[in-house]
Design a protein around this motif. Structure first.
Motif, PDB file in Angstrom:
ATOM      1  N   ASP A  19      -5.273  -0.111  -5.307  1.00 53.34           N
ATOM      2  CA  ASP A  19      -5.223  -1.557  -5.092  1.00 53.34           C
ATOM      3  C   ASP A  19      -4.861  -1.817  -3.632  1.00 53.34           C
ATOM      4  O   ASP A  19      -3.691  -1.805  -3.249  1.00 53.34           O
ATOM      5  CB  ASP A  19      -4.178  -2.183  -6.026  1.00 53.34           C
ATOM      6  N   THR A  58     -13.499   1.971 -12.137  1.00 55.95           N
ATOM      7  CA  THR A  58     -12.098   2.050 -12.548  1.00 55.95           C
ATOM      8  C   THR A  58     -11.910   2.405 -14.022  1.00 55.95           C
ATOM      9  O   THR A  58     -11.065   3.249 -14.357  1.00 55.95           O
ATOM     10  CB  THR A  58     -11.355   0.739 -12.213  1.00 55.95           C
ATOM     11  N   SER A  78      -4.986  -2.167 -11.886  1.00 54.34           N
ATOM     12  CA  SER A  78      -6.114  -1.975 -10.996  1.00 54.34           C
ATOM     13  C   SER A  78      -7.267  -2.932 -11.289  1.00 54.34           C
ATOM     14  O   SER A  78      -8.105  -3.185 -10.434  1.00 54.34           O
ATOM     15  CB  SER A  78      -6.613  -0.529 -11.114  1.00 54.34           C
ATOM     16  N   ASN A  79      -7.327  -3.475 -12.523  1.00 54.36           N
ATOM     17  CA  ASN A  79      -8.403  -4.411 -12.840  1.00 54.36           C
ATOM     18  C   ASN A  79      -8.042  -5.852 -12.501  1.00 54.36           C
ATOM     19  O   ASN A  79      -8.782  -6.783 -12.812  1.00 54.36           O
ATOM     20  CB  ASN A  79      -8.778  -4.309 -14.324  1.00 54.36           C
ATOM     21  N   THR A 126      -9.798   3.641  -6.819  1.00 55.17           N
ATOM     22  CA  THR A 126      -9.047   2.748  -7.702  1.00 55.17           C
ATOM     23  C   THR A 126      -7.796   2.170  -7.059  1.00 55.17           C
ATOM     24  O   THR A 126      -7.129   1.328  -7.658  1.00 55.17           O
ATOM     25  CB  THR A 126      -8.635   3.504  -8.981  1.00 55.17           C
ATOM     26  N   THR A 152     -12.444   6.258 -14.378  1.00 50.66           N
ATOM     27  CA  THR A 152     -11.745   7.240 -13.550  1.00 50.66           C
ATOM     28  C   THR A 152     -10.715   8.077 -14.306  1.00 50.66           C
ATOM     29  O   THR A 152     -10.542   9.247 -13.971  1.00 50.66           O
ATOM     30  CB  THR A 152     -11.080   6.555 -12.337  1.00 50.66           C
ATOM     31  N   ARG A 158     -15.388  -0.196  -7.114  1.00 53.12           N
ATOM     32  CA  ARG A 158     -14.075  -0.107  -7.762  1.00 53.12           C
ATOM     33  C   ARG A 158     -14.095  -0.787  -9.120  1.00 53.12           C
ATOM     34  O   ARG A 158     -13.551  -0.280 -10.103  1.00 53.12           O
ATOM     35  CB  ARG A 158     -13.013  -0.750  -6.867  1.00 53.12           C
ATOM     36  N   GLN A 169     -14.785   1.731  -1.678  1.00 56.47           N
ATOM     37  CA  GLN A 169     -14.413   0.473  -2.321  1.00 56.47           C
ATOM     38  C   GLN A 169     -14.265  -0.657  -1.310  1.00 56.47           C
ATOM     39  O   GLN A 169     -14.402  -1.827  -1.652  1.00 56.47           O
ATOM     40  CB  GLN A 169     -13.134   0.617  -3.148  1.00 56.47           C
TER      41      GLN A 169
END
Length: 346
Positions: free
Chosen positions: A62, A199, A333-334, A60, A202, A195, A188
């Motif tokens: 970045d 995500t 993270s998204n 996850t 997680t 990922r 990832q």
């Protein structure tokens, strides 16, 4: 993917299982003590559980934001360095004051201050309006240098009173932390969709791994706890002071570095919250079950205090002091942008 990410069932599960983590940690510890014979077999999955948490963190992470911060690494390096200075000093001081440095309890208290920062530090930074990218980057640096600094500091601080084989300790840190983290990053990198799809899940997977760790360690320490139940209140007081002092130092250290308020909030959790689950695993292997109990007590304390401090910071975001603040958006993270304190209102 988008449907799952915003699905009410997933959001509800994350809130119940992950956001209410302090409650579940306490309940797991109580259940492991009361029904120790049932949960003792989970002691075999404690090490793999730590590896799973690190693996999920690697997935996850970045990487784009990480590279951006590493182009100007001074603030990140100074923030991480503060954790490796202030947390060990606080741990050693606390151990000396409450129980002696070269005791099982003292070793556990010290171990809880000389491991990388905990993953809950990143979550609390988000909840409390900190700079999430800054928090994650410092945690990544901590995790990368931890396999080398943790055994070195342990040898310097408590190795004179107990036998501590340095190279096996380094290998254990590399095996439990470094390799799983790099595996997640590699996965990832080579399969970016991993990922994207993992995500949202997680937080749940990491929480379950953490609960298994608590159940395994506390059940394994049942007999030691039973024979030393009178010392538990002293341990609780010691770790309460340890975590509280580290959080205060973290904020003051941010002011000393003259970073912005969001970064100061992140430093509260960077310095204050260490990976106590990892500390418990290492303490149990090297110093025995009673040392692991001290690290578990630190885990319960830092999770509870961390969430409370983050909630207070969140309230300060809403109330403020009558000033309007212009803050940069945080990158989650998204990939979405979230304004200061906005994520918790959705």
């Amino acid at each position: 993917m988008t449907t799952w990410q915003n699905h009410w069932m997933l959001r509800g599960a994350v809130f119940v299982i992950s956001r209410l983590m302090p409650i579940w940690i306490v309940l797991c510890a109580a259940a492991a003590f009361q029904f120790h014979s049932i949960f003792t077999p989970l002691g075999a999955v404690v090490g793999p559980g730590i590896g799973c948490v690190m693996f999920f963190m690697g997935i996850t992470l970045d990487l784009a934001r990480l590279k951006m911060l590493l182009k100007k690494p001074l603030t990140v390096v100074l923030g991480s360095a503060g954790k490796w200075v202030f947390a060990p000093v606080t741990g050693v001081t606390t151990a000396v004051i409450f129980c002696g440095l070269h005791t099982a309890i003292g070793s556990g208290i010290v171990m809880a201050g000389i491991v990388p920062s905990g993953t809950s530090a990143n979550l609390n930074s988000l909840i409390g309006g900190g700079d999430v990218a800054y928090s994650v980057t410092m945690s990544a640096v901590d995790t990368l240098v931890g396999p080398f600094l943790t055994p070195l500091i342990a040898k310097l601080c408590i190795g004179t009173g107990v036998h501590l084989a340095y190279l096996p300790f380094v290998w254990k840190m590399v095996r439990l932390v470094f390799l799983p983290l790099l595996s997640g990053i590699a996965l990832q990198s080579f399969i970016p969709t991993t990922r994207t799809y993992l995500t949202p899940f997680t937080p749940l997977l990491s929480a379950f791994a953490l609960y298994g760790i608590v159940l395994g360690i506390v059940s394994g320490a049942f007999h030691v706890l039973s024979l030393n139940s009178d010392i538990i209140p002293l341990v609780a007081l010691a770790v309460l002071l340890q975590v509280g002092v580290q959080m205060v130092i973290g904020y003051l250290y941010g002011r000393l570095l003259r970073v912005d308020d969001r970064s100061c909030r992140s430093l509260v959790f960077e310095v204050g919250i260490c990976n106590s689950a990892l500390a418990a695993v290492l303490a149990q292997d090297v110093f025995g079950s009673m040392a692991a109990v001290a690290a578990i007590a630190n885990m319960v304390c830092n999770l509870t205090m961390g969430s409370m401090v983050a909630a207070l910071m969140k309230g300060n975001l809403r109330i403020g002091k009558g000033r309007k603040r212009k803050e940069r958006p945080q990158i989650l993270s998204n990939g979405k942008e979230v304004r200061y304190g906005e994520s918790l209102r959705k």
